[in-house]
Scaffold this active site. Structure first.
Site, short mmCIF file in Angstrom:
data_model
loop_
_atom_site.label_atom_id
_atom_site.label_comp_id
_atom_site.label_asym_id
_atom_site.label_seq_id
_atom_site.Cartn_x
_atom_site.Cartn_y
_atom_site.Cartn_z
N GLU A 1 38.91 51.21 44.11
CA GLU A 1 39.40 49.76 43.66
C GLU A 1 40.65 50.20 45.06
O GLU A 1 41.45 48.74 44.69
CB GLU A 1 39.94 49.63 42.95
CG GLU A 1 40.27 50.20 41.43
CD GLU A 1 40.04 50.32 40.03
OE1 GLU A 1 40.10 49.27 39.55
OE2 GLU A 1 40.86 51.29 39.21
N HIS B 1 44.53 39.51 28.35
CA HIS B 1 43.31 39.00 27.21
C HIS B 1 42.56 37.29 26.85
O HIS B 1 41.69 37.54 26.47
CB HIS B 1 44.25 39.57 25.84
CG HIS B 1 43.75 39.76 24.56
ND1 HIS B 1 44.58 39.00 23.72
CD2 HIS B 1 42.03 39.75 24.01
CE1 HIS B 1 43.68 39.69 22.20
NE2 HIS B 1 42.29 39.50 22.68
N CYS C 1 31.58 46.36 39.23
CA CYS C 1 31.67 45.91 37.74
C CYS C 1 32.51 44.39 38.17
O CYS C 1 33.72 44.21 36.86
CB CYS C 1 32.39 47.18 36.62
SG CYS C 1 33.48 47.67 37.76
N ASP D 1 40.11 43.93 42.47
CA ASP D 1 41.34 44.72 42.97
C ASP D 1 40.92 44.95 44.08
O ASP D 1 42.12 45.39 45.52
CB ASP D 1 41.50 46.12 41.51
CG ASP D 1 42.82 45.89 40.78
OD1 ASP D 1 43.43 44.68 41.31
OD2 ASP D 1 42.70 46.56 39.97
#
Length: 759
Positions: free
Chosen positions: A604, A363, A675, A628
């Site tokens: 991914e 975060h 992304c 990933d």
């Protein structure tokens, strides 16, 4: 030898300083291995190796014997960076005699290098009079000891203790490796923050008035002593005699003649009471943990409990006595930083962030990227408690942290800071221009978001949509699962902010390195475990509530796209689509006027690459999660600093997989986006565009850089470059070719600044 090793390690961990550590090592290794000599040589700033501790050689030689690079057998070990094991050392060509050591009578020699993160720190040596070759077990033991010693020495190097032992009291420059959390460079002063009552995270601070500090400590000790005594009295009638005695023991431990006396002794040396207390308590905890008696070993937890009680009292007084001072160039450093810790820094003063724990998906890292604050995560070896107030450089491009940087290093990084500022001013003029190549091929630039604050910056940079909205962020900010209406409010805010542009919302992606405190997932191998779509399909009640919230939020806006993470097989996609259809029909029956959203699949994992055509046929679009995908293709944990240099997004295998996915999507007539962090790399953007990616989604801070590169080349030129790149055998060749190409079109400034060579 295993028990001896464990015992030595415990002694080393309990030692106060580097000199004590070295003394323990040479004494205990000599005894354990039954040799006549054990010595430690450490490298100084000039690259020479100095004798810093010995048991067996002339002690007067310590600090006096210094070997030039490659000199003697010790220099040979350092040069080869591998063990040297000789039965007749004086007959070897590299043997060099130092009369002040008195080592002429020792024949057998075994030296092993002390290495930390590929950097040579010194050499550990044992010697014996009788000529013999040390056996494999002895060599393995010494190698193990050197590995233990390496971390201690690296720690000492960062805190200045290594400079002290080399008789130079100025702290020396030290480099630490972490994970790039947010790009950019920050130069400033550290402010160490830690949660209250955490014994292992108390920052080192000096006290200005020893007498006042001792008085304050004694006052706090008396407070806790009385509180413990009162607690013991209150429960005296509810516990047996043995348990009641535990409280008496607590009180006696707090006497000035016991723990209190040890702490006061350290305060008298000029340190704050909280730090002195934490040091003393941690040493006692280690002592109890090393005891063979099970009952006494269990007492370590009692000492820890008592230590935390006193520390909380000390720290509460510290906080009340003075507000934390945040300089204008604050580098916030801590073991595990939180959003609230960032919020405490006055606006405009936060220059950089360094966290011992966490990853690029934490975060704090997401928040830092949205704020444009250079950040390094996962700097596990940084001795942060000893660095409060020190000068530091945060290299958010390469994931490096430098403490007490030299003038040359400061100059190098200041030039990067200046160039970044010039570049931002130059790129501002591009935000309202179309993103298209010189031969008019358009490329859509979208953004990755997760916080409400992201929207304003993204739109200001000219973003034309959201390629990834991380819906797990609202879940992470709560102490329970958010309700359907709470989720709807968050999603509605994002959809409205970007309307009429599309917003791609990824369904809850937890597991791996993203945990919810109220929904813990404990696994030995979390990245290959229960994460992403696997969790939500096992809990359809969570999935359905989230999808209903998304659909309700889209009413009247109709710009929602739903993205499914961690799809590894077709049945997962089928079940997810069935549930989405069920939620949609329920809401229509309830009277909501909503459009059915486009549904996409995140590619991914390797299985999704090889089934990309089938996945595209059954969905509306594909979106590659390059972070990933790279980690799974290369079998490299992207959050592990020990293998960070093996995580290469421009690895040939990764690029070929990306091309295969783009081709498969277009063959089925579907759009494809990417992304991950790769999409925001200006050099990689050229290749992705040439592969046919319709949308590049990135952090808003990178958007204008990518637009600048795309507007400077033609699609034909990019495709020719891609053909050249795809046949290259390794990442180094690919990087050289890309750097050369960008230099030819005058875009060298778009390259990520390289990290200076360690020295």
């Amino acid at each position: 030898m295993l028990n001896s090793l464990r015992s030595i390690v415990q002694e080393v961990n309990a030692a106060h300083d580097l000199s004590t550590v070295l003394g323990i090592i040479v004494e205990r290794v000599k005894t354990t291995m039954k040799t006549e000599v054990c010595s430690v040589y450490l490298r100084n700033k000039e690259g020479q190796l100095g004798l810093m501790a010995t048991k067996g050689l002339n002690p007067q030689a310590v600090g006096q014997v210094v070997l030039d690079k490659g000199q003697g057998l010790v220099g040979l070990v350092a040069t080869r960076e591998e063990p040297v094991n000789l039965d007749q050392a004086d007959q070897h060509a590299s043997f060099h005699y130092f009369p002040e050591t008195g080592e002429e009578r020792y024949s057998a020699f075994l030296g092993v290098p002390i290495i930390h993160h590929r950097k040579l720190l010194g050499v550990l040596v044992i010697q014996q009079v009788a000529g013999r070759t040390f056996d494999e077990g002895e060599e393995a033991f010494l190698v193990t000891m050197s590995a233990q010693l390496s971390g201690v020495i690296a720690h000492a190097e960062a805190t200045g203790a290594l400079a002290d032992i080399h008789s130079n009291h100025a702290p020396s420059e030290a480099q630490f490796t972490g994970i790039a959390g947010a790009s950019g460079v920050a130069i400033g002063r550290t402010v160490v923050v830690a949660p209250l009552a955490d014994l292992r995270a108390v920052p080192y601070r000096e006290c200005k008035d020893v007498e006042v500090e001792v008085a304050y400590f004694s006052h706090c000790l008396t407070q806790v002593r009385e509180a413990v005594r009162q607690l013991g009295d209150e429960i005296a009638n509810r516990v047996n005699k043995e348990e009641r005695q535990l409280f008496d023991a607590y009180v006696s431990m707090l006497d000035d003649a016991s723990l209190g006396g040890e702490v006061i002794e350290r305060i008298n040396q000029g340190v704050k009471a909280s730090y002195a207390w934490s040091e003393v308590i941690l040493e006692h905890i280690k002592n109890f943990q090393s005891m063979s008696d099970p009952y006494l070993r269990e007492r370590a937890s009692d000492v820890q409990d008592l230590g935390s009680r006193v520390l909380a009292t000390l720290q509460q007084g510290d906080r009340a006595a003075a507000e934390r001072n945040y300089p204008d160039d604050t580098i916030l450093v801590g073991e595990e930083l939180t959003a609230s810790m960032l919020a405490e820094v006055p606006q405009g003063r936060l220059a950089g962030i360094v966290s011992m724990r966490g990853s690029s998906n934490s975060h704090v890292a997401i928040l830092a990227r949205s704020m444009g604050i250079p950040t390094v995560m996962g700097a596990v070896d940084l001795p942060f408690t000893k660095l409060d107030g020190r000068h530091i450089i945060v290299d958010g491009y390469n994931g490096n942290v430098f403490s007490d940087p030299s003038a040359a290093l400061l100059e190098h990084y200041q030039s990067i800071v200046d160039e970044d500022l010039r570049l931002v001013r130059t790129l501002e003029s591009l935000k309202d221009l179309p993103c298209e190549t010189t031969d008019n091929h358009p490329v859509a630039l979208w953004v990755n978001t997760g916080l409400a604050t992201d929207a304003m910056l993204s739109l200001d940079r000219g973003a034309k949509g959201v390629g990834l909205f991380r819906t797990e962020v609202p879940f992470m900010l709560r102490d329970r699962f958010p309700s359907e209406e709470e989720q709807k409010a968050v999603y509605r805010e994002q959809l409205r902010a970007f309307h009429p542009h599309p917003v791609t919302m990824r369904t809850l992606d937890i597991g791996g390195d993203k945990a919810l405190p109220y929904f813990p997932i404990e696994e030995e191998n979390p990245f290959l475990g229960w994460r992403g779509i696997r969790v939500t399909l096992d809990h359809p009640e969570i999935f359905l509530v989230q999808v209903r919230a998304m659909l309700k939020a889209s009413e009247g806006l109709d710009n929602l796209r739903i993205l499914l993470p961690m799809i590894s097989a077709l049945p997962e996609l089928d079940v997810a689509q069935t549930l989405i259809g069920r939620a949609y029909n329920e809401l229509v029956d309830e009277g909501f006027s909503i459009q059915y959203p486009l549904i996409g699949v995140m590619v991914e994992v390797p299985s999704a690459v090889y089934q990309a055509k089938e996945l595209a046929a059954r969905s509306d679009f594909l979106s590659v999660g390059s972070n990933d995908l790279t980690q799974y293709l290369l079998a490299v944990d992207r959050n592990n600093t020990r293998v960070a240099d093996l995580y290469r997004s421009l690895h040939p295998a990764v690029l070929r997989a990306l091309k295969q996915v783009a081709d498969a999507a277009h063959e089925m007539g579907k759009s494809v986006s990417i992304c991950g962090e790769l999409a925001g790399d200006p050099t990689a953007a050229l290749l992705l565009m040439a592969m046919g990616y319709d949308v590049l989604s990135m952090s808003a801070t990178n958007l204008l850089k990518v637009k600048s590169v795309i507007r400077s080349v033609s699609l034909t030129e990019a495709q020719a470059l891609l053909e050249q790149i795809l046949i290259l055998p390794d990442t180094q060749s690919i990087n050289r070719t890309l750097e050369s190409t960008l230099a030819q079109v005058g875009l060298s400034r778009m390259l990520k600044p390289s990290s200076p060579v360690s020295h």
